[in-house]
Design a protein around this motif. Structure first.
Motif, mmCIF file in Angstrom:
data_model
loop_
_atom_site.group_PDB
_atom_site.id
_atom_site.type_symbol
_atom_site.label_atom_id
_atom_site.label_comp_id
_atom_site.label_asym_id
_atom_site.label_seq_id
_atom_site.Cartn_x
_atom_site.Cartn_y
_atom_site.Cartn_z
ATOM 1 N N GLN A 156 80.731 -16.980 20.942
ATOM 2 C CA GLN A 156 81.584 -17.809 21.783
ATOM 3 C C GLN A 156 82.233 -18.870 20.907
ATOM 4 O O GLN A 156 81.572 -19.493 20.076
ATOM 5 C CB GLN A 156 80.776 -18.492 22.888
ATOM 6 N N SER A 157 83.508 -19.065 21.106
ATOM 7 C CA SER A 157 84.240 -20.050 20.319
ATOM 8 C C SER A 157 84.608 -21.231 21.211
ATOM 9 O O SER A 157 85.148 -21.048 22.305
ATOM 10 C CB SER A 157 85.514 -19.421 19.735
ATOM 11 N N PHE A 158 84.292 -22.427 20.755
ATOM 12 C CA PHE A 158 84.608 -23.640 21.501
ATOM 13 C C PHE A 158 85.491 -24.533 20.632
ATOM 14 O O PHE A 158 85.286 -24.641 19.423
ATOM 15 C CB PHE A 158 83.335 -24.408 21.873
ATOM 16 N N SER A 159 86.456 -25.157 21.242
ATOM 17 C CA SER A 159 87.306 -26.092 20.505
ATOM 18 C C SER A 159 87.547 -27.318 21.370
ATOM 19 O O SER A 159 87.441 -27.263 22.599
ATOM 20 C CB SER A 159 88.640 -25.436 20.125
ATOM 21 N N GLY A 160 87.856 -28.409 20.729
ATOM 22 C CA GLY A 160 88.100 -29.645 21.470
ATOM 23 C C GLY A 160 88.824 -30.651 20.606
ATOM 24 O O GLY A 160 89.041 -30.438 19.406
ATOM 25 N N THR A 161 89.201 -31.741 21.228
ATOM 26 C CA THR A 161 89.900 -32.804 20.518
ATOM 27 C C THR A 161 88.899 -33.634 19.731
ATOM 28 O O THR A 161 87.804 -33.918 20.206
ATOM 29 C CB THR A 161 90.640 -33.706 21.518
ATOM 30 N N ARG A 216 82.663 -41.591 23.383
ATOM 31 C CA ARG A 216 83.895 -40.984 23.889
ATOM 32 C C ARG A 216 83.583 -39.647 24.550
ATOM 33 O O ARG A 216 82.718 -38.905 24.080
ATOM 34 C CB ARG A 216 84.907 -40.782 22.755
ATOM 35 N N ASP A 217 84.321 -39.341 25.623
ATOM 36 C CA ASP A 217 84.137 -38.057 26.282
ATOM 37 C C ASP A 217 84.994 -36.995 25.596
ATOM 38 O O ASP A 217 85.596 -37.245 24.545
ATOM 39 C CB ASP A 217 84.451 -38.166 27.780
ATOM 40 N N GLU A 218 85.053 -35.801 26.191
ATOM 41 C CA GLU A 218 85.774 -34.704 25.553
ATOM 42 C C GLU A 218 87.272 -34.963 25.441
ATOM 43 O O GLU A 218 87.971 -34.324 24.651
ATOM 44 C CB GLU A 218 85.530 -33.393 26.316
ATOM 45 N N ASN A 219 87.769 -35.919 26.213
ATOM 46 C CA ASN A 219 89.185 -36.291 26.139
ATOM 47 C C ASN A 219 89.406 -37.565 25.330
ATOM 48 O O ASN A 219 90.479 -38.167 25.386
ATOM 49 C CB ASN A 219 89.754 -36.464 27.550
ATOM 50 N N LEU A 220 88.367 -37.985 24.605
ATOM 51 C CA LEU A 220 88.398 -39.160 23.737
ATOM 52 C C LEU A 220 88.546 -40.467 24.502
ATOM 53 O O LEU A 220 88.935 -41.485 23.931
ATOM 54 C CB LEU A 220 89.511 -39.040 22.680
ATOM 55 N N ARG A 221 88.241 -40.446 25.783
ATOM 56 C CA ARG A 221 88.229 -41.691 26.554
ATOM 57 C C ARG A 221 86.844 -42.325 26.443
ATOM 58 O O ARG A 221 85.832 -41.633 26.402
ATOM 59 C CB ARG A 221 88.568 -41.418 28.024
#
Length: 447
Positions: A427-432, A77-82
């Motif tokens: 650095q702060s990173f967040s994602g689904t 899955r990519d960063e958008n869960l596709r």
């Protein structure tokens, strides 16, 4: 007096050391002075060690972390869960559906209940769907082809239902399967038979009596016969199909090409009861895997199964290193019984070979696992030359090492997130994320 000073000064010095580690975070440039290789090294920390480095056998997060670097799946899955292709370059999802002709049912507007008449009725509805509901019309448009499978007679044996599988006596059954209609669909349609009932009659499918087409020896009860008949002659059947086309040029770390046969082998290894894979439930719905050519395979499912595509993110194993002959030779070399030797006992699980972005290098139990980047990775080699997975059981030690710059990532605790996110040094990173968290209460215990 000296002992007293020692007991005071040593803890004080240690506290000052930890305090400076918290407030002074070296940059990569500072860390790289005298050690330029640090810029090309990624160090991850874990509270626990891996247990087995084989994606079809591992069941802990530490092992999975390494598996994800060493092995590659057909998709992920990519960063958008596709879903996106990895070893698989592309894929199609279609369906083959079947139903037995119900000679006892009356089809509205048809001249009879014979197979040819039922098939003709469906073809006419496809050509002229007027009067049908919009969903039914869409289902008919989704049908690519219709065909008739002629009746056949055969004999099978099955264990007596409900009995102990080891001790159960087998029942001999004479099956006279009626004609069957096959529908090839452009895409899976879970409501297909609900919509076809508008054409063939509301009770066409649920009044099909499989027991009328099966004969058993005396002593088989009606209940047992009904159970066996339902399994042998299901009135309707959904068979979703995924056809994967693999990316050419993908190679395992030892240089061998990755092909459709390796994917089929991985599935067969999961389903082999000798391997005790925890992934069996994910692949039980698979009916068969057909290798069309070296880079194309067709996966047919027994029934509708919504997680089907996602399960093929599983890392693919190299057949040439783990097939029956390879395991037999390994057992002989190690002085073990080849008949009792399984993949779970293989040395492969301590020194795996995959086709992922990193190559296994070394595993020091309860200390560290080292991986080197795979220069022949199909997507291009990773930016880091080395991936290190350090085992640091103590959470406070992990935090202090992170502040000191000796590790690059670790499992940050919830109470630390807000503090670190507001610190300009990081650095702060967040994602689904495709996951969930929950609080489980022991309802068996009284308050």
């Amino acid at each position: 007096m000296s002992t007293r000073r020692f007991l005071i000064l040593v803890p004080l010095g240690l506290s000052l050391l930890l305090l400076q580690s918290y407030f002074w975070v070296p940059t990569y440039d500072e860390q790289a002075r005298g050690n330029p290789g640090r810029l090309e090294e990624y160090i991850n920390a874990s509270i626990g060690d891996a247990s087995i480095l084989n994606p079809i056998l591992s069941a802990d997060s530490a092992s999975s972390e390494i598996d994800n670097q060493v092995f590659e799946g057909l998709i992920d899955r990519d960063e958008n869960l596709r879903f996106r292709g990895r070893i698989a370059q592309s894929w199609d999802v279609t369906e083959e559906a079947f139903f037995f002709v119900n000679n006892a049912a009356r089809v509205p507007g048809a001249q009879g209940s014979e197979p040819e008449s039922v098939l003709r009725t469906l073809e006419q509805a496809r050509n002229d769907p007027a009067g049908l509901s919009t969903p039914a019309q869409k289902s008919l448009q989704n049908i690519r082809a219709l065909s008739l499978i002629p009746p056949r007679t055969y004999t099978v044996t099955r264990p007596r239902p409900g009995a102990d599988a080891k001790a159960a006596a087998e029942i001999r059954l004479e099956v006279s399967a009626p004609a069957r209609i096959k529908l090839v669909l452009r895409e899976a349609d879970q409501d297909l038979f609900t919509h076809l009932a508008e054409i063939l009659g509301a009770d066409y499918f649920n009044t099909f009596q499989a027991t009328r087409h099966i004969a058993a020896a005396p002593g088989v009860s009606e209940t047992e016969l009904a159970t066996l008949a339902e399994a042998l002659l299901p009135a309707i059947e959904h068979n979703p199909v995924i056809e994967f086309r693999l990316r050419p040029g993908v190679r395992f770390h030892d240089g061998r090409s990755v092909g459709a046969a390796d994917v089929r082998f991985t599935y067969e290894a999961i389903m082999d009861p000798r391997n005790l894979s925890p992934r069996v439930a994910d692949y039980e719905p698979v009916k068969e895997i057909q290798v069309i050519d070296p880079l194309t395979l067709r996966i047919v499912y027994k029934r509708l199964y919504s997680p089907a595509i996602g399960t093929w993110a599983m890392g693919i194993l190299p057949e040439h290193l783990l097939n029956a002959e390879a395991l037999k030779q390994e057992a002989i070399r190690s002085g073990k019984d080849p008949a009792a030797f399984s993949m779970r006992q293989s040395a492969f699980n301590r020194a795996p070979v995959g086709c992922g972005p990193f190559v296994f290098k070394e595993w020091k139990s309860d200390q560290v696992i080292f991986l080197d980047r795979f220069e022949g990775y199909w997507e291009g080699p990773p930016n880091y030359k080395t991936y290190a997975y350090r085992i640091i059981p103590d959470l406070l030690t992990q935090e202090m090492e992170f502040y000191a710059g000796t590790i690059d990532s670790y499992g940050v605790q919830p109470y630390q997130v807000e503090r670190l996110a507001g610190d300009p040094r990081y650095q702060s990173f967040s994602g689904t994320s495709y996951s969930y968290a929950y609080i489980g209460y022991n309802l068996r215990r009284k308050p």
